[in-house]
Motif scaffolding. Structure first.
Motif, PDB file in Angstrom:
ATOM      1  N   LEU A  97       0.826  -1.206   0.000  1.00  0.00           N
ATOM      2  CA  LEU A  97       0.000   0.000   0.000  1.00  0.00           C
ATOM      3  C   LEU A  97       0.860   1.255   0.000  1.00  0.00           C
ATOM      4  CD1 LEU A  97      -2.666   1.516   0.210  1.00  0.00           C
ATOM      5  CD2 LEU A  97      -2.641   1.113   2.682  1.00  0.00           C
ATOM      6  N   VAL A  98       1.912   1.264   0.825  1.00  0.00           N
ATOM      7  CA  VAL A  98       2.788   2.432   0.869  1.00  0.00           C
ATOM      8  C   VAL A  98       3.479   2.638  -0.478  1.00  0.00           C
ATOM      9  CG1 VAL A  98       4.850   3.427   1.923  1.00  0.00           C
ATOM     10  CG2 VAL A  98       3.146   2.301   3.360  1.00  0.00           C
ATOM     11  N   ARG A  99       3.970   1.562  -1.065  1.00  0.00           N
ATOM     12  CA  ARG A  99       4.620   1.670  -2.375  1.00  0.00           C
ATOM     13  C   ARG A  99       3.627   2.210  -3.407  1.00  0.00           C
ATOM     14  NH1 ARG A  99       7.275  -2.757  -2.664  1.00  0.00           N
ATOM     15  NH2 ARG A  99       9.390  -1.944  -2.832  1.00  0.00           N
ATOM     16  N   GLN A 100       2.398   1.713  -3.359  1.00  0.00           N
ATOM     17  CA  GLN A 100       1.406   2.166  -4.327  1.00  0.00           C
ATOM     18  C   GLN A 100       1.048   3.635  -4.120  1.00  0.00           C
ATOM     19  OE1 GLN A 100       0.627   0.097  -6.719  1.00  0.00           O
ATOM     20  NE2 GLN A 100      -0.586   1.597  -7.822  1.00  0.00           N
ATOM     21  N   MET A 101       1.085   4.120  -2.881  1.00  0.00           N
ATOM     22  CA  MET A 101       0.842   5.542  -2.630  1.00  0.00           C
ATOM     23  C   MET A 101       1.890   6.394  -3.347  1.00  0.00           C
ATOM     24  SD  MET A 101      -0.412   6.211   1.265  1.00  0.00           S
ATOM     25  CE  MET A 101       0.680   5.073   2.122  1.00  0.00           C
ATOM     26  N   MET A 160       5.398  10.938  -1.172  1.00  0.00           N
ATOM     27  CA  MET A 160       6.276  10.766  -2.333  1.00  0.00           C
ATOM     28  C   MET A 160       7.712  11.165  -2.032  1.00  0.00           C
ATOM     29  SD  MET A 160       3.699  12.518  -5.078  1.00  0.00           S
ATOM     30  CE  MET A 160       4.919  12.875  -6.340  1.00  0.00           C
ATOM     31  N   PHE A 161       7.878  12.229  -1.278  1.00  0.00           N
ATOM     32  CA  PHE A 161       9.213  12.797  -1.097  1.00  0.00           C
ATOM     33  C   PHE A 161       9.715  12.729   0.339  1.00  0.00           C
ATOM     34  CE2 PHE A 161       7.519  14.973  -4.881  1.00  0.00           C
ATOM     35  CZ  PHE A 161       8.492  14.610  -5.795  1.00  0.00           C
ATOM     36  N   GLY A 162       9.101  11.880   1.143  1.00  0.00           N
ATOM     37  CA  GLY A 162       9.615  11.692   2.489  1.00  0.00           C
ATOM     38  C   GLY A 162       9.203  12.751   3.474  1.00  0.00           C
ATOM     39  N   LEU A 183       7.507   6.811   6.262  1.00  0.00           N
ATOM     40  CA  LEU A 183       6.839   5.724   5.548  1.00  0.00           C
ATOM     41  C   LEU A 183       6.514   4.544   6.445  1.00  0.00           C
ATOM     42  CD1 LEU A 183       8.743   5.760   2.147  1.00  0.00           C
ATOM     43  CD2 LEU A 183       6.646   6.932   2.795  1.00  0.00           C
ATOM     44  N   GLY A 184       6.528   4.757   7.739  1.00  0.00           N
ATOM     45  CA  GLY A 184       6.091   3.709   8.649  1.00  0.00           C
ATOM     46  C   GLY A 184       6.954   2.467   8.611  1.00  0.00           C
ATOM     47  N   GLY A 185       8.250   2.630   8.480  1.00  0.00           N
ATOM     48  CA  GLY A 185       9.155   1.494   8.478  1.00  0.00           C
ATOM     49  C   GLY A 185       9.401   0.920   7.098  1.00  0.00           C
ATOM     50  N   PHE A 186       8.672   1.406   6.097  1.00  0.00           N
ATOM     51  CA  PHE A 186       8.847   0.932   4.728  1.00  0.00           C
ATOM     52  C   PHE A 186       9.835   1.826   4.002  1.00  0.00           C
ATOM     53  CE2 PHE A 186       7.716   1.318   0.229  1.00  0.00           C
ATOM     54  CZ  PHE A 186       7.843   0.000  -0.166  1.00  0.00           C
ATOM     55  N   SER A 187      10.807   1.243   3.337  1.00  0.00           N
ATOM     56  CA  SER A 187      11.828   2.016   2.619  1.00  0.00           C
ATOM     57  C   SER A 187      11.662   1.840   1.119  1.00  0.00           C
ATOM     58  CB  SER A 187      13.238   1.553   3.034  1.00  0.00           C
ATOM     59  OG  SER A 187      13.450   1.791   4.401  1.00  0.00           O
ATOM     60  N   LEU A 188      11.743   2.949   0.399  1.00  0.00           N
ATOM     61  CA  LEU A 188      11.707   2.887  -1.051  1.00  0.00           C
ATOM     62  C   LEU A 188      13.027   2.351  -1.582  1.00  0.00           C
ATOM     63  CD1 LEU A 188      10.057   6.316  -1.943  1.00  0.00           C
ATOM     64  CD2 LEU A 188       8.973   4.073  -1.845  1.00  0.00           C
ATOM     65  N   THR A 189      12.951   1.632  -2.676  1.00  0.00           N
ATOM     66  CA  THR A 189      14.145   1.126  -3.326  1.00  0.00           C
ATOM     67  C   THR A 189      14.606   2.126  -4.386  1.00  0.00           C
ATOM     68  OG1 THR A 189      12.920  -0.003  -5.081  1.00  0.00           O
ATOM     69  CG2 THR A 189      13.273  -1.225  -3.021  1.00  0.00           C
ATOM     70  N   ALA A 190      15.808   1.905  -4.890  1.00  0.00           N
ATOM     71  CA  ALA A 190      16.316   2.752  -5.971  1.00  0.00           C
ATOM     72  C   ALA A 190      15.393   2.659  -7.189  1.00  0.00           C
ATOM     73  CB  ALA A 190      17.732   2.327  -6.339  1.00  0.00           C
ATOM     74  N   GLU A 191      14.834   1.490  -7.420  1.00  0.00           N
ATOM     75  CA  GLU A 191      13.914   1.307  -8.551  1.00  0.00           C
ATOM     76  C   GLU A 191      12.642   2.120  -8.343  1.00  0.00           C
ATOM     77  OE1 GLU A 191      11.653  -2.297 -11.031  1.00  0.00           O
ATOM     78  OE2 GLU A 191      12.764  -2.733  -9.192  1.00  0.00           O
ATOM     79  N   ASP A 192      12.137   2.151  -7.088  1.00  0.00           N
ATOM     80  CA  ASP A 192      10.955   2.952  -6.794  1.00  0.00           C
ATOM     81  C   ASP A 192      11.206   4.412  -7.115  1.00  0.00           C
ATOM     82  OD1 ASP A 192       9.543   0.744  -5.807  1.00  0.00           O
ATOM     83  OD2 ASP A 192      10.293   1.040  -3.768  1.00  0.00           O
ATOM     84  N   ARG A 193      12.342   4.913  -6.691  1.00  0.00           N
ATOM     85  CA  ARG A 193      12.659   6.326  -6.930  1.00  0.00           C
ATOM     86  C   ARG A 193      12.871   6.612  -8.411  1.00  0.00           C
ATOM     87  NH1 ARG A 193      15.268   5.334  -1.947  1.00  0.00           N
ATOM     88  NH2 ARG A 193      14.439   6.665  -0.284  1.00  0.00           N
ATOM     89  N   GLN A 194      13.332   5.601  -9.144  1.00  0.00           N
ATOM     90  CA  GLN A 194      13.556   5.795 -10.570  1.00  0.00           C
ATOM     91  C   GLN A 194      12.249   6.098 -11.298  1.00  0.00           C
ATOM     92  OE1 GLN A 194      16.359   6.271 -11.699  1.00  0.00           O
ATOM     93  NE2 GLN A 194      16.341   5.996 -13.908  1.00  0.00           N
ATOM     94  N   TYR A 195      11.146   5.494 -10.817  1.00  0.00           N
ATOM     95  CA  TYR A 195       9.853   5.811 -11.419  1.00  0.00           C
ATOM     96  C   TYR A 195       9.563   7.296 -11.288  1.00  0.00           C
ATOM     97  CZ  TYR A 195       8.687   0.863 -11.897  1.00  0.00           C
ATOM     98  OH  TYR A 195       8.676  -0.460 -12.266  1.00  0.00           O
TER      99      TYR A 195
END
Length: 219
Positions: free
Chosen positions: A42-46, A92-94, A98-110
């Protein structure tokens, strides 16, 4: 996703639970797991949703004979997306944990790929002799970071009269265009022309959004 983003931005990670989100949405906790595979999904999808909405606003910026006005309109589209979706913007920008969830480099690339149309516009400004010769990708990043900083201050209610957000934003748009090489007079005309095109960004209905992350163009 909007409910989860609001809870996360307003109350922090402690509010981000399947039970709380389901209660706010008037549904069951199963919906969170069925649609997103759990809280991390859910966090990633947000984050993806936020960039998809930004990309949708960018797509409404039509190419004209005045590339600097087009560039200024990209800045307006960025700000419009942020003030229309402030909670998603914070995620989106921190701006919200994110409640313990970390974005990956691939997530940020989007997210970075949403800048591709701005890079193309910068190249047009350079080719037209309005911006000084240089790397259009660097120019796009310069403009992005400047507008992002202003919008972040605006959403935090730091910009008040006499230096309120609209006044500072208009002055910054012109200053940015001059900063990357344009002359003051034509830059001022182009920024004013972009203001007249604000209706191009009007929402036709619900905010445009995608089921998945924004499409990443092939290299």
């Amino acid at each position: 996703m909007d409910i989860a983003a609001r809870l996360l931005a307003d109350e922090g990670p402690a509010a981000l639970s399947a039970r709380r989100i389901a209660a706010e949405a008037g549904t069951s906790t199963m919906a969170v797991y069925t649609n997103f595979g759990g809280m991390s999904g859910l966090v990633r999808q947000m984050v993806y949703e936020g960039f998809a909405r930004l990309e949708a606003y960018f797509a409404r910026v039509e190419q004209t004979a005045d590339p600097v006005a087009d560039m200024a309109l990209f800045g307006r589209a960025y700000r419009h997306n942020a003030v229309t979706n402030p909670h998603l913007y914070a995620v989106m920008f921190g701006g919200a944990s994110l409640g313990g969830f970390s974005l990956t480099a691939e997530d940020r690339q989007y997210g970075r790929f949403t800048l591709s149309t701005v890079v193309q516009c910068a190249a047009r400004c350079i080719a037209a002799g309005r911006f000084r010769t240089g790397d259009p990708e660097l120019v796009a990043h310069q403009l992005w970071t400047a507008i992002h900083g202003l919008v972040t201050l605006e959403l935090g209610d730091y910009l008040i009269e006499p230096c309120d957000a609209p006044r500072v934003f208009e002055a910054q748009l012109t200053g940015l265009m001059v900063g990357v090489g344009d002359l003051l007079e034509p830059a001022t005309r182009s920024v004013r022309a972009s203001e007249a095109r604000l209706s191009d960004l009007a929402d036709p209905g619900d905010p445009a959004h995608a089921v998945g992350p924004p499409a990443v163009p092939e290299s």
